[in-house]
Design an enzyme around this catalytic site. Sequence first.
Site, short mmCIF file in Angstrom:
data_model
loop_
_atom_site.label_atom_id
_atom_site.label_comp_id
_atom_site.label_asym_id
_atom_site.label_seq_id
_atom_site.Cartn_x
_atom_site.Cartn_y
_atom_site.Cartn_z
N ASP A 159 3.09 -1.71 -4.28
CA ASP A 159 3.36 0.00 -4.32
C ASP A 159 4.68 0.13 -5.07
OD1 ASP A 159 1.04 -0.23 -2.72
OD2 ASP A 159 2.20 0.03 -0.82
N GLY A 191 1.67 8.36 5.20
CA GLY A 191 0.95 7.51 5.75
C GLY A 191 -0.54 7.72 5.40
C1 GLA Z 1 -0.96 -1.50 0.86
C2 GLA Z 1 0.43 -2.70 0.59
C3 GLA Z 1 0.26 -3.26 -0.76
C4 GLA Z 1 -1.12 -4.10 -0.91
C5 GLA Z 1 -2.21 -2.87 -0.33
C6 GLA Z 1 -3.56 -3.56 -0.55
O1 GLA Z 1 -0.67 -0.45 -0.05
O2 GLA Z 1 1.56 -1.79 0.56
O3 GLA Z 1 1.23 -3.96 -0.80
O4 GLA Z 1 -1.24 -5.11 -0.05
O5 GLA Z 1 -1.99 -2.57 0.82
O6 GLA Z 1 -3.87 -3.99 -1.71
#
Ligand code: GLA
Length: 332
Positions: free
Chosen positions: A145, A92
């Site tokens: 991500d 996290g």
């Molecule tokens: C988190 C989410 C991503 C993206 C970012 C902000 O990491 O998992 O998909 O939206 O926030 O850019």
Amino acid sequence: MTTVRATAPGRVNLIGEHTDYNGGLCLPIAIPLGTTATVTRRDDEAVHVTSDRAPEGSAWRQYVDGVVAELRTLGWAVPGLDIEVTSTLPLGGGLSSSAALECAVATAVAGLLGHELDSHLRRVLAEVARRAETLHVGAPTGGMDQLASMLGWPDHALLLDFADLERPGVTPVPCRPGAAGVVLLVTDTGVRHRLADGDGGYAQRRRECEAGDPRRWRHVRSENERVRAAAAAMEAGAWGRVGELMVASHVSLRDDFEVSCRELDLTVEAALAAGALGSRMTGGGFGGCTITVTHEGRVDAVRDGIDAAYEAAGLPRPVHHEVAPAEGARLT
Ligand code: GLA
């Protein structure tokens, strides 16, 4: 084969925040920290998860169940499994520990079932991981991500284009900070967030964007332009320009999108005061990490400057990681 092990990396987004779920652009790298899943076929249908992170690791169960369910939705005959998880990522902490977990499990199961991990399968597994997180964990993440974790490549960032949400564009862009005498420094503020919290800031920002809030959209539009400019500058080795764009990104996230926090702002300001080329919050915000770009010769001064600012503010010492673009998910 009855036991297969896979490792998937976390990611740092260099620039392009809160753009993925708005059909925009971002520029993440996979990093050398990651999560390893060892999966062993069982004779029954049960899925057991153990980890080196108990009790925090118990939260991992829902991600694993989500991945297994989504792989079965693909039509894969996923057997019962014993899954052992270890990780070098802070949980996290804004480095996509959840995407790394999802992608490690998906990659290991793919290996167990004998699927070849080609670029098509990598994209499929990134989508499995995104769906697991959105549909099963309830964190409405955008897809950056999981793509970074599955498709990351040494010496490259990934220019991701979500104009077509069903099939995001992926363009590798050369990213060689070391060759330019520059260091990418991640600083973990220690402030933790939870993307799955329906009332939390992340879900709220998504709703505001869907509703067409002009200030939120001013961030998204300006951020997309900065991503394009930063990708071009980075490819040319113009890290000073990349740094300027990172600072502009942070200001926009702080003032227009309002997802920064005191610790993130403090880290960015201290890094710049110590002579960094650029610095910004990275990831969803409300805590997590910053990414700073600095000349090699200044990296100690930047680290010390940030630590001193935390000490003066009465905050616990932050954790720093030097990172460079790393390989995506793989069997290990
Ligand atoms: C988190 C989410 C991503 C993206 C970012 C902000 O990491 O998992 O998909 O939206 O926030 O850019």
